[in-house]
Design a protein around this motif. Structure first.
Motif, PDB file in Angstrom:
ATOM      1  N   VAL A   1       0.867  -1.002  -0.255  1.00 21.21           N
ATOM      2  CA  VAL A   1       0.134  -0.072   0.195  1.00 21.21           C
ATOM      3  C   VAL A   1       0.663   1.340   0.071  1.00 21.21           C
ATOM      4  N   ALA A   2       0.414   1.818  -0.675  1.00 20.85           N
ATOM      5  CA  ALA A   2       0.981   3.341  -0.488  1.00 20.85           C
ATOM      6  C   ALA A   2       0.180   5.117  -0.690  1.00 20.85           C
ATOM      7  N   SER A   3       0.031   5.541  -0.135  1.00 21.75           N
ATOM      8  CA  SER A   3      -0.553   7.143  -0.048  1.00 21.75           C
ATOM      9  C   SER A   3       0.198   7.829   0.195  1.00 21.75           C
ATOM     10  N   SER A   4      -0.904   9.166  -0.400  1.00 21.03           N
ATOM     11  CA  SER A   4      -0.124  10.306  -0.228  1.00 21.03           C
ATOM     12  C   SER A   4      -0.079  10.508   0.754  1.00 21.03           C
ATOM     13  N   ARG A   5      -0.338  10.613   2.621  1.00 25.08           N
ATOM     14  CA  ARG A   5      -0.878  11.287   3.556  1.00 25.08           C
ATOM     15  C   ARG A   5      -0.788   9.301   4.013  1.00 25.08           C
ATOM     16  N   PRO A   6      -0.180   9.866   5.251  1.00 23.75           N
ATOM     17  CA  PRO A   6      -0.564   8.599   6.749  1.00 23.75           C
ATOM     18  C   PRO A   6      -2.713   8.106   6.119  1.00 23.75           C
ATOM     19  N   VAL A   7      -3.077   7.087   5.644  1.00 26.65           N
ATOM     20  CA  VAL A   7      -4.311   6.343   5.741  1.00 26.65           C
ATOM     21  C   VAL A   7      -5.513   6.736   6.648  1.00 26.65           C
ATOM     22  N   SER A   8      -4.957   7.136   7.936  1.00 25.24           N
ATOM     23  CA  SER A   8      -5.391   7.676   9.167  1.00 25.24           C
ATOM     24  C   SER A   8      -6.171   8.415   9.126  1.00 25.24           C
ATOM     25  N   ASP A   9      -5.499   9.604   8.293  1.00 22.82           N
ATOM     26  CA  ASP A   9      -5.545  11.156   8.217  1.00 22.82           C
ATOM     27  C   ASP A   9      -6.281  11.406   7.165  1.00 22.82           C
ATOM     28  N   ILE A  10      -6.600  10.406   5.761  1.00 25.56           N
ATOM     29  CA  ILE A  10      -7.159  10.280   4.592  1.00 25.56           C
ATOM     30  C   ILE A  10      -9.294   9.524   4.709  1.00 25.56           C
ATOM     31  N   VAL A  11      -8.764   8.350   5.597  1.00 26.55           N
ATOM     32  CA  VAL A  11     -10.476   7.707   5.859  1.00 26.55           C
ATOM     33  C   VAL A  11     -10.324   7.111   7.192  1.00 26.55           C
ATOM     34  N   ASP A  12     -11.208   6.768   7.769  1.00 25.41           N
ATOM     35  CA  ASP A  12     -11.755   6.459   8.454  1.00 25.41           C
ATOM     36  C   ASP A  12     -11.446   4.923   9.110  1.00 25.41           C
ATOM     37  N   ASP A  13     -10.958   4.290   9.734  1.00 31.73           N
ATOM     38  CA  ASP A  13     -11.573   2.656  10.378  1.00 31.73           C
ATOM     39  C   ASP A  13     -12.179   2.146   9.253  1.00 31.73           C
ATOM     40  N   LYS A  14     -13.375   2.237   9.207  1.00 33.84           N
ATOM     41  CA  LYS A  14     -14.878   1.377   8.640  1.00 33.84           C
ATOM     42  C   LYS A  14     -13.883   1.284   6.506  1.00 33.84           C
ATOM     43  N   THR A  15     -13.381   2.647   6.514  1.00 37.90           N
ATOM     44  CA  THR A  15     -13.837   2.734   4.945  1.00 37.90           C
ATOM     45  C   THR A  15     -12.270   2.544   5.004  1.00 37.90           C
ATOM     46  N   ALA A  16     -11.177   2.564   5.512  1.00 43.64           N
ATOM     47  CA  ALA A  16     -10.237   1.465   5.765  1.00 43.64           C
ATOM     48  C   ALA A  16      -9.988  -0.139   5.311  1.00 43.64           C
ATOM     49  N   ALA A  17     -10.635  -0.756   6.087  1.00 43.43           N
ATOM     50  CA  ALA A  17     -11.587  -2.159   6.276  1.00 43.43           C
ATOM     51  C   ALA A  17     -11.855  -2.053   4.647  1.00 43.43           C
ATOM     52  N   ILE A  18     -12.650  -1.221   4.759  1.00 45.99           N
ATOM     53  CA  ILE A  18     -13.467  -1.765   3.719  1.00 45.99           C
ATOM     54  C   ILE A  18     -12.349  -1.573   1.917  1.00 45.99           C
ATOM     55  N   TYR A  19     -11.897  -0.948   1.709  1.00 42.52           N
ATOM     56  CA  TYR A  19     -11.059  -0.735   0.642  1.00 42.52           C
ATOM     57  C   TYR A  19      -9.506  -1.780   1.334  1.00 42.52           C
ATOM     58  N   GLU A  20      -9.007  -2.404   2.326  1.00 41.13           N
ATOM     59  CA  GLU A  20      -8.007  -2.816   2.732  1.00 41.13           C
ATOM     60  C   GLU A  20      -7.263  -1.649   2.383  1.00 41.13           C
ATOM     61  N   PHE A  21      -6.793  -0.736   2.758  1.00 43.32           N
ATOM     62  CA  PHE A  21      -5.904   0.119   2.674  1.00 43.32           C
ATOM     63  C   PHE A  21      -5.007   0.034   4.491  1.00 43.32           C
ATOM     64  N   GLY A  22      -4.199  -0.743   4.254  1.00 45.08           N
ATOM     65  CA  GLY A  22      -3.147  -1.324   5.058  1.00 45.08           C
ATOM     66  C   GLY A  22      -2.792  -2.728   5.485  1.00 45.08           C
ATOM     67  N   THR A  23      -2.066  -3.175   5.561  1.00 40.82           N
ATOM     68  CA  THR A  23      -1.480  -4.318   6.137  1.00 40.82           C
ATOM     69  C   THR A  23      -2.783  -5.076   6.675  1.00 40.82           C
ATOM     70  N   ARG A  24      -3.238  -4.119   8.475  1.00 38.99           N
ATOM     71  CA  ARG A  24      -3.914  -4.494   8.881  1.00 38.99           C
ATOM     72  C   ARG A  24      -5.298  -4.708   8.690  1.00 38.99           C
ATOM     73  N   ASN A  25      -5.814  -4.382   7.506  1.00 42.55           N
ATOM     74  CA  ASN A  25      -7.078  -4.371   6.860  1.00 42.55           C
ATOM     75  C   ASN A  25      -6.700  -5.510   5.665  1.00 42.55           C
TER      76      ASN A  25
END
Length: 236
Positions: free
Chosen positions: A87-111
């Motif tokens: 995963v690569a992003s323009s900013r930390p994922v936590s600053d871009i979307v909430d945890d629910k959205t990150a989990a839906i789109y698999e934004f990060g290894t913990r998702n």
């Protein structure tokens, strides 16, 4: 008429990666543009890129020390585990979307959606999932770069992701997401084919399609080489 969302136009530096003898890995450049049909200049977007390798089933075993010896203890099966995940992003994922959205789109290894099989205690399942991700990270197959996407003038973007030498062959999907105000407003997919060529391809083909014959030939070669080495050293 309603306001139309922007459109993503993704591209990859190479759509085919050839794995030859001595392959040491390669770098993929994922780039593209965010096209806004409404012509809204200067609107800020964040970009998240998720690169996934072919899925594979995995059985993970836990080790326990018994009488001074490490033995297999509990195990857990996962039906669909990405062989590679980045995963690569323009900013930390936590600053871009909430945890629910990150989990839906698999934004990060913990998702990562690992699809465990069978009935298993949720706490134990999470422990095995964390162990699997940690193992893949130590192998260089799972990675994150939370500032790995560069955006130019809110239109062009690019990200670089390293494929290590131990990647699995098959079709890799590079999915790019445009995000604004915590909402995914556009996504697009590009594919990369990783395949073996030359002698490595022939060995893989025969081992997968003619398993018995391949095994017998491997054993025969080992016996012949061992016999030959024994004869050579006997003469010295």
């Amino acid at each position: 008429m309603g306001q139309r969302d922007p459109v993503l136009v993704p591209e990859v530096s190479q759509h085919e990666v050839q794995v030859r003898q001595g392959f040491t890995g390669t770098e993929l450049l994922l780039f593209g543009a965010v096209l806004d049909p409404a012509g809204r200049a200067g609107q800020g977007y964040d970009i998240v890129v998720v690169l996934k390798g072919p899925a594979e089933p995995i059985r993970l075993r836990e080790k326990e020390r018994f009488a001074g010896v490490w033995v297999n203890a509990q195990s857990n099966d996962f039906r669909s585990v990405p062989s590679f995940f980045a995963v690569a992003s323009s900013r930390p994922v936590s600053d871009i979307v909430d945890d629910k959205t990150a989990a839906i789109y698999e934004f990060g290894t913990r998702n990562i959606q690992l699809s465990p099989s069978g009935s298993i205690d949720p706490a134990q399942q999470q422990r095995f999932a964390r162990g699997l991700v940690d193992l893949k990270q130590r192998q260089g197959l799972y990675k994150e770069d939370m500032r790995g996407v560069q955006i130019t003038q809110n239109v062009l973007y690019q990200a670089r992701i390293e494929l290590p030498s131990n990647v699995t062959t098959g079709t890799y999907t590079a999915e790019t997401f445009a995000v604004t105000q915590g909402r995914v407003i556009a996504s697009a997919v590009a594919e990369v084919e990783v395949r073996k060529v030359g002698m490595e391809r022939q060995v893989e083909y025969y081992s997968q399609n003619f398993g018995l014959g391949y095994g017998l030939i491997a054993v025969l070669l080992s016996v012949v080489m061992g016999w030959g080495a024994g004869r050579l050293f006997a003469r010295l």
